[in-house]
Write a protein that holds these residues in place. Structure first.
Motif, PDB file in Angstrom:
ATOM      1  N   GLU A 122       0.821  -1.207   0.000  1.00 50.75           N
ATOM      2  CA  GLU A 122       0.000   0.000   0.000  1.00 50.75           C
ATOM      3  C   GLU A 122       0.860   1.264   0.000  1.00 50.75           C
ATOM      4  N   ASP A 123       2.039   1.182   0.611  1.00 47.45           N
ATOM      5  CA  ASP A 123       2.938   2.342   0.655  1.00 47.45           C
ATOM      6  C   ASP A 123       3.516   2.670  -0.715  1.00 47.45           C
ATOM      7  N   ILE A 124       3.522   1.688  -1.611  1.00 50.02           N
ATOM      8  CA  ILE A 124       4.116   1.873  -2.940  1.00 50.02           C
ATOM      9  C   ILE A 124       3.111   2.446  -3.926  1.00 50.02           C
ATOM     10  N   GLU A 125       1.844   2.072  -3.789  1.00 48.66           N
ATOM     11  CA  GLU A 125       0.821   2.541  -4.720  1.00 48.66           C
ATOM     12  C   GLU A 125       0.686   4.060  -4.653  1.00 48.66           C
ATOM     13  N   GLY A 126       0.640   4.678  -5.824  1.00 51.10           N
ATOM     14  CA  GLY A 126       0.552   6.124  -5.902  1.00 51.10           C
ATOM     15  C   GLY A 126       1.900   6.796  -6.079  1.00 51.10           C
ATOM     16  N   LEU A 127       2.984   6.032  -5.944  1.00 49.18           N
ATOM     17  CA  LEU A 127       4.317   6.600  -6.105  1.00 49.18           C
ATOM     18  C   LEU A 127       4.731   6.633  -7.576  1.00 49.18           C
ATOM     19  N   ARG A 128       5.701   7.482  -7.883  1.00 50.65           N
ATOM     20  CA  ARG A 128       6.290   7.544  -9.227  1.00 50.65           C
ATOM     21  C   ARG A 128       7.558   6.684  -9.217  1.00 50.65           C
ATOM     22  N   LEU A 129       7.567   5.682 -10.075  1.00 49.13           N
ATOM     23  CA  LEU A 129       8.666   4.716 -10.109  1.00 49.13           C
ATOM     24  C   LEU A 129       9.470   4.846 -11.399  1.00 49.13           C
ATOM     25  N   ALA A 130      10.776   5.071 -11.283  1.00 56.89           N
ATOM     26  CA  ALA A 130      11.652   5.113 -12.462  1.00 56.89           C
ATOM     27  C   ALA A 130      12.013   3.688 -12.857  1.00 56.89           C
ATOM     28  N   VAL A 131      11.753   3.334 -14.115  1.00 52.69           N
ATOM     29  CA  VAL A 131      12.027   1.992 -14.622  1.00 52.69           C
ATOM     30  C   VAL A 131      12.877   2.100 -15.884  1.00 52.69           C
ATOM     31  N   VAL A 132      13.970   1.375 -15.935  1.00 51.97           N
ATOM     32  CA  VAL A 132      14.826   1.361 -17.125  1.00 51.97           C
ATOM     33  C   VAL A 132      14.099   0.615 -18.239  1.00 51.97           C
ATOM     34  N   ARG A 133      14.074   1.206 -19.426  1.00 50.59           N
ATOM     35  CA  ARG A 133      13.411   0.562 -20.560  1.00 50.59           C
ATOM     36  C   ARG A 133      13.985  -0.832 -20.814  1.00 50.59           C
ATOM     37  N   GLY A 134      13.085  -1.803 -20.958  1.00 49.28           N
ATOM     38  CA  GLY A 134      13.508  -3.186 -21.198  1.00 49.28           C
ATOM     39  C   GLY A 134      13.719  -3.976 -19.931  1.00 49.28           C
ATOM     40  N   ALA A 135      13.637  -3.306 -18.776  1.00 47.48           N
ATOM     41  CA  ALA A 135      13.840  -3.995 -17.501  1.00 47.48           C
ATOM     42  C   ALA A 135      12.492  -4.219 -16.821  1.00 47.48           C
ATOM     43  N   SER A 136      12.531  -4.942 -15.722  1.00 52.73           N
ATOM     44  CA  SER A 136      11.330  -5.164 -14.934  1.00 52.73           C
ATOM     45  C   SER A 136      11.734  -5.374 -13.486  1.00 52.73           C
ATOM     46  N   THR A 137      10.754  -5.333 -12.598  1.00 48.08           N
ATOM     47  CA  THR A 137      11.041  -5.597 -11.190  1.00 48.08           C
ATOM     48  C   THR A 137      10.951  -7.081 -10.882  1.00 48.08           C
ATOM     49  N   PHE A 155      20.063   3.112 -15.566  1.00 47.27           N
ATOM     50  CA  PHE A 155      19.857   3.212 -14.130  1.00 47.27           C
ATOM     51  C   PHE A 155      20.407   4.520 -13.564  1.00 47.27           C
ATOM     52  N   THR A 156      21.495   5.014 -14.119  1.00 46.13           N
ATOM     53  CA  THR A 156      22.062   6.272 -13.634  1.00 46.13           C
ATOM     54  C   THR A 156      21.066   7.414 -13.812  1.00 46.13           C
ATOM     55  N   GLU A 157      20.370   7.434 -14.953  1.00 43.75           N
ATOM     56  CA  GLU A 157      19.352   8.454 -15.182  1.00 43.75           C
ATOM     57  C   GLU A 157      18.225   8.322 -14.157  1.00 43.75           C
ATOM     58  N   ALA A 158      17.838   7.074 -13.855  1.00 41.41           N
ATOM     59  CA  ALA A 158      16.783   6.838 -12.862  1.00 41.41           C
ATOM     60  C   ALA A 158      17.194   7.390 -11.499  1.00 41.41           C
ATOM     61  N   LEU A 159      18.443   7.157 -11.140  1.00 41.88           N
ATOM     62  CA  LEU A 159      18.956   7.629  -9.858  1.00 41.88           C
ATOM     63  C   LEU A 159      19.023   9.160  -9.820  1.00 41.88           C
TER      64      LEU A 159
END
Length: 254
Positions: A122-137, A155-159
């Motif tokens: 529940e703490d994660i829903e509503g957040l903005r998540l940076a994801v590298v194109r072609g990757a997944s969690t 990933f550097t751009e995400a950071l």
């Protein structure tokens, strides 16, 4: 007639194997610390690079290593431009590549800036998540539309987006997170406690479009011999020098 066809098929497969043996193996490595990068001397280095150097010994032949961004890695494996890579099963479906051997297990984490306390889904829903194109969690997060996904080139751009407050959280392995902090002027003190998402083996994979696919059995055998040899433990010890946060029970070959 049937026996003649079988003999012909056998001859053709043998000829293909001979021709494939003349084509050097090409391994593609993600250009991201600690997996693949250029060291201060300008040489190709990294945990995955070291793996392919040792695999080359067990194959008794050279393996040419290429460092590329994730999208090019995936595209090249699907097209057969490269023969081998090490990645998660989620990134290369069975349609495009065959898994030959597991290497190590890695934890996929979710992390924000210090002060962001994530304790539940529940703490994660509503957040903005940076994801590298072609990757997944590799977790339920990928299908959850309540989490806004912001695609990044690497990933550097995400950071960097996290540092600037343009996203709330990033996802990655603990090793990549810690290896990349200095690139954007951050330290471990700037980020919060990582939230565990998934744990999966990283696999040695062979492109199904590779001209060397007929050598699958030989490559698989060499990979198994490496993983069950003293060289494997040396590889992992050397890897922790590059990535001190490399985790899990390295003595286990299962």
């Amino acid at each position: 007639m049937k026996s003649s066809l079988l003999v012909l098929c056998f001859m053709l497969s043998s000829i293909n194997a001979v021709f494939a043996a003349d084509i050097p193996l090409k391994a593609v490595v993600l250009a991201e610390e600690p997996w693949g990068f250029y060291n201060e001397a300008g040489d190709v280095d990294g945990v995955t690079v070291s793996y392919f150097k040792r695999l080359s010994k067990f194959l008794n032949e050279p393996v040419e290593v290429f460092l590329v961004p994730r999208q090019r890695l995936l595209h090249g494996m699907k097209k057969g431009t490269y023969d081998l890579t090490i990645t998660f099963r989620d990134y290369l479906p069975e349609e495009f590549a065959t898994a030959l051997n597991p290497t190590i297990q890695l934890d996929k984490m979710l992390v924000g800036l210090k002060g962001l306390d994530i304790k539940s889904r529940e703490d994660i829903e509503g957040l903005r998540l940076a994801v590298v194109r072609g990757a997944s969690t590799g977790s339920w997060v990928d299908q959850n539309e309540a989490i806004k996904k912001v695609e990044t080139a690497n990933f550097t751009e995400a950071l960097w987006l996290l540092k600037k407050g343009r996203v709330d959280v990033i996802t990655g392995t603990k090793q990549v997170i810690h290896a990349s902090l200095a690139k954007v002027g951050m330290t471990a003190e700037d980020i919060g406690t990582p939230y565990f998402l998934s744990c999966k083996h990283v696999l040695l994979m062979l492109s199904k479009a590779s001209p060397n696919y007929v050598r699958k059995a030989k490559i698989k055998k060499a990979a198994e011999e490496l993983r069950n040899s003293p060289e494997w433990d040396v590889l992992l010890r050397d890897a922790t020098k590059i990535a001190p946060n490399l985790i899990h029970d390295y003595s286990s070959h299962n």
